[in-house]
Design a protein around this motif. Structure first.
Motif, PDB file in Angstrom:
ATOM      1  N   VAL A  76       0.718  -0.977  -0.094  1.00 41.38           N
ATOM      2  CA  VAL A  76       0.059   0.065   0.136  1.00 41.38           C
ATOM      3  C   VAL A  76       0.831   1.081  -0.133  1.00 41.38           C
ATOM      4  CG1 VAL A  76      -0.159  -0.209   2.605  1.00 41.38           C
ATOM      5  CG2 VAL A  76      -2.063   1.131   1.281  1.00 41.38           C
ATOM      6  N   PHE A  77       0.303   2.145  -0.609  1.00 40.94           N
ATOM      7  CA  PHE A  77       0.963   3.784  -0.438  1.00 40.94           C
ATOM      8  C   PHE A  77      -0.234   4.626  -0.256  1.00 40.94           C
ATOM      9  CE2 PHE A  77      -0.279   3.244  -5.183  1.00 40.94           C
ATOM     10  CZ  PHE A  77      -0.745   4.625  -5.337  1.00 40.94           C
ATOM     11  N   GLY A  78       0.325   5.757   0.212  1.00 39.82           N
ATOM     12  CA  GLY A  78      -0.459   6.728   0.645  1.00 39.82           C
ATOM     13  C   GLY A  78      -0.463   8.048  -0.436  1.00 39.82           C
ATOM     14  N   LEU A  86       1.416  14.866   4.552  1.00 39.79           N
ATOM     15  CA  LEU A  86       2.378  13.808   4.174  1.00 39.79           C
ATOM     16  C   LEU A  86       3.512  14.119   4.913  1.00 39.79           C
ATOM     17  CD1 LEU A  86       1.892  14.483   0.204  1.00 39.79           C
ATOM     18  CD2 LEU A  86       0.927  12.427   1.707  1.00 39.79           C
ATOM     19  N   ALA A  87       4.093  15.337   5.355  1.00 38.76           N
ATOM     20  CA  ALA A  87       5.217  15.172   5.893  1.00 38.76           C
ATOM     21  C   ALA A  87       5.015  14.570   7.338  1.00 38.76           C
ATOM     22  CB  ALA A  87       5.505  16.907   6.463  1.00 38.76           C
ATOM     23  N   ILE A  88       3.739  14.658   7.842  1.00 33.09           N
ATOM     24  CA  ILE A  88       3.364  13.647   9.069  1.00 33.09           C
ATOM     25  C   ILE A  88       3.475  12.483   9.002  1.00 33.09           C
ATOM     26  CG2 ILE A  88       1.686  13.333  10.976  1.00 33.09           C
ATOM     27  CD1 ILE A  88       0.942  16.537  10.628  1.00 33.09           C
ATOM     28  N   PHE A  98       4.498   7.661   0.537  1.00 33.78           N
ATOM     29  CA  PHE A  98       3.421   8.853   0.484  1.00 33.78           C
ATOM     30  C   PHE A  98       3.815   9.716  -0.780  1.00 33.78           C
ATOM     31  CE2 PHE A  98       3.569   6.988   4.923  1.00 33.78           C
ATOM     32  CZ  PHE A  98       2.214   6.758   5.095  1.00 33.78           C
ATOM     33  N   GLN A  99       2.804  10.103  -1.232  1.00 34.99           N
ATOM     34  CA  GLN A  99       3.038  11.056  -2.464  1.00 34.99           C
ATOM     35  C   GLN A  99       1.890  12.025  -2.396  1.00 34.99           C
ATOM     36  OE1 GLN A  99       3.299   7.745  -5.194  1.00 34.99           O
ATOM     37  NE2 GLN A  99       1.652   8.668  -6.306  1.00 34.99           N
ATOM     38  N   GLN A 100       2.323  13.282  -2.961  1.00 37.58           N
ATOM     39  CA  GLN A 100       1.305  14.347  -3.356  1.00 37.58           C
ATOM     40  C   GLN A 100       0.516  14.123  -4.486  1.00 37.58           C
ATOM     41  OE1 GLN A 100       0.853  17.180  -5.119  1.00 37.58           O
ATOM     42  NE2 GLN A 100      -0.743  18.082  -3.960  1.00 37.58           N
ATOM     43  N   GLY A 101      -1.036  14.439  -4.374  1.00 37.42           N
ATOM     44  CA  GLY A 101      -1.582  14.304  -5.656  1.00 37.42           C
ATOM     45  C   GLY A 101      -3.113  14.453  -5.139  1.00 37.42           C
TER      46      GLY A 101
END
Length: 222
Positions: A76-78, A86-88, A98-101
């Motif tokens: 799994v990824f977030g 995401l930093a937390i 974890f990635q931004q989107g």
């Protein structure tokens, strides 16, 4: 409100409250055995479903649910709009990705995922955007893949104005399970499970909580 406006409002809200939100809710899943049971059932369905690919926790926030799915053996990824969230997540769960989107426009190939989780993350999407959101979930799922969508039950949104003393506000949309089920069916999903539990007063829940599991039909043999 345009799509850009609602995404910007959501990102700004969570970027602003991220640390306070995490301090209050980071261990929330540990206090919700029935929610863990739903997630465990989803994980087992994904594993048994035979679809290839990872599982995406879309709108992952500080990553607690992502980490729980990983503990159940899922790859799994977030993904989240908020870089502060995401930093937390990266700080608390350094072994996970974890990635931004935006979950409305996923940078993923068709059929790339075995599972999609939207755990209280569709609640900031206006109702007229839900067909497009569910179509995007359907696009990125492999045939036979599973989707879990969780949300508060109700007809009226709840507005959080200046939470934790911050100068931001955001609406949290409530849905009716039957309405969400119809939208999922229209997007090409087959409903697998519909769970509604009563609010837990000890956790300050004002409304029932719903979780729908649906499946993208597998390819026909031959």
């Amino acid at each position: 409100m345009t799509e850009a406006d609602f995404l910007t409002a959501t990102r700004t809200f969570y970027d602003t409250v991220a640390e306070d939100y995490a301090a209050r809710f980071l261990d929330a899943l540990a206090k919700r055995p029935l929610d863990r049971a739903v997630l465990a059932g989803f994980a087992e369905l994904v594993t048994a479903g035979g679809a290839d690919g990872e599982v995406a926790d879309l709108g992952c926030g500080p990553g607690e649910v992502t980490a729980y799915l990983a503990s159940l053996g899922l790859p799994v990824f977030g993904l989240d709009l908020s870089e502060s969230m995401l930093a937390i997540a990266r700080r608390e769960h350094p072994g996970l990705r974890f990635q931004q989107g935006s979950m409305l426009e996923l940078e993923l190939a068709d059929g790339a995922l075995a599972g999609v989780l939207s755990w209280y993350s569709s609640i900031h999407t206006p109702v007229d955007r839900l067909p497009g959101l569910f179509a995007e979930f359907h696009r990125v799922l492999a045939p036979g893949g599973h989707l879990l969508v969780a949300f508060q039950v109700g007809d009226e949104p709840r507005y959080h104005d200046r939470p934790f003393g911050h100068q931001v506000s955001l609406g949290f949309q409530r849905r009716r399970p039957e309405a969400v089920a119809e939208l999922l069916s229209a997007a090409g999903f087959a409903l697998v499970s519909r769970t509604v539990r009563e609010p837990d007063d000890t956790l300050g829940e004002p409304t029932p909580q719903a979780a729908l599991i649906a499946r993208k039909p597998p390819r026909a043999a031959g």
